[in-house]
Scaffold this motif. Structure first.
Motif, PDB file in Angstrom:
ATOM      1  N   GLU A 220       0.826  -1.203   0.000  1.00 16.99           N
ATOM      2  CA  GLU A 220       0.000   0.000   0.000  1.00 16.99           C
ATOM      3  C   GLU A 220       0.865   1.260   0.000  1.00 16.99           C
ATOM      4  O   GLU A 220       0.557   2.230  -0.682  1.00 16.99           O
ATOM      5  CB  GLU A 220      -0.911   0.006   1.222  1.00 16.99           C
TER       6      GLU A 220
ATOM      7  N   GLU B 226       2.008  -2.436 -14.904  1.00 15.93           N
ATOM      8  CA  GLU B 226       0.879  -1.830 -14.184  1.00 15.93           C
ATOM      9  C   GLU B 226       1.264  -0.435 -13.661  1.00 15.93           C
ATOM     10  O   GLU B 226       1.228  -0.174 -12.455  1.00 15.93           O
ATOM     11  CB  GLU B 226       0.472  -2.725 -12.999  1.00 15.93           C
TER      12      GLU B 226
ATOM     13  N   LYS C  48      -1.130   1.341 -11.170  1.00 10.89           N
ATOM     14  CA  LYS C  48      -1.149   0.766  -9.818  1.00 10.89           C
ATOM     15  C   LYS C  48       0.127   1.133  -9.060  1.00 10.89           C
ATOM     16  O   LYS C  48       0.080   1.448  -7.868  1.00 10.89           O
ATOM     17  CB  LYS C  48      -1.311  -0.755  -9.886  1.00 10.89           C
TER      18      LYS C  48
ATOM     19  N   LYS D 201      -0.165   4.653  -7.937  1.00 12.55           N
ATOM     20  CA  LYS D 201      -1.047   4.787  -6.776  1.00 12.55           C
ATOM     21  C   LYS D 201      -0.296   4.461  -5.489  1.00 12.55           C
ATOM     22  O   LYS D 201      -0.442   5.160  -4.486  1.00 12.55           O
ATOM     23  CB  LYS D 201      -2.277   3.882  -6.918  1.00 12.55           C
TER      24      LYS D 201
END
Length: 117
Positions: free
Chosen positions: A61, A82, A85, A88
């Motif tokens: 995370e 990705e 992702k 993020k």
């Protein structure tokens, strides 16, 4: 000071940095300032396994952990395949760092402990 500023700018420009924690004697070093510096600079932290990291950040995370070269390769593939992702995770890690560990937060915590402010 100029050298450190240049180092932090390189980290920010890199957008992603790998931090190794294994030492020559095959022991895992605890979390280093570099782990925090990478996140402070706004780069995506790719961190070799260090158990203490879980006391400060959430794997997957806030940063991407690895324990082997195969896992490191998988992370590189993930970043390539990705990018949204990975971006993020980079943004979330940087925001979490700023909310919890930025200089202002440390000063506020010290003031509270020392003066009840």
């Amino acid at each position: 000071l100029e050298s450190y500023l240049a180092y932090m700018r390189r980290l920010a420009d890199a957008r992603c940095a790998v931090n190794f924690s294994m030492r020559q004697n095959m022991t895992t070093f605890s979390v280093t300032a570099r782990s925090f510096e990478i996140l402070a600079a706004g780069a995506l932290l790719v961190q070799e396994h260090a158990p203490e990291m879980d006391c400060y950040f959430i794997a997957g995370e806030h940063y991407l952990p690895f324990s082997s070269f195969a896992e490191l390769r998988g992370i590189f593939d993930f970043i390539r395949d990705e990018p949204a992702k990975a971006e993020k995770i980079r943004r979330t890690g940087h925001a979490f760092y700023r909310a919890r560990y930025h200089d202002d937060k440390i000063i506020d915590a010290l003031a509270g402990a020392l003066y009840g402010a």
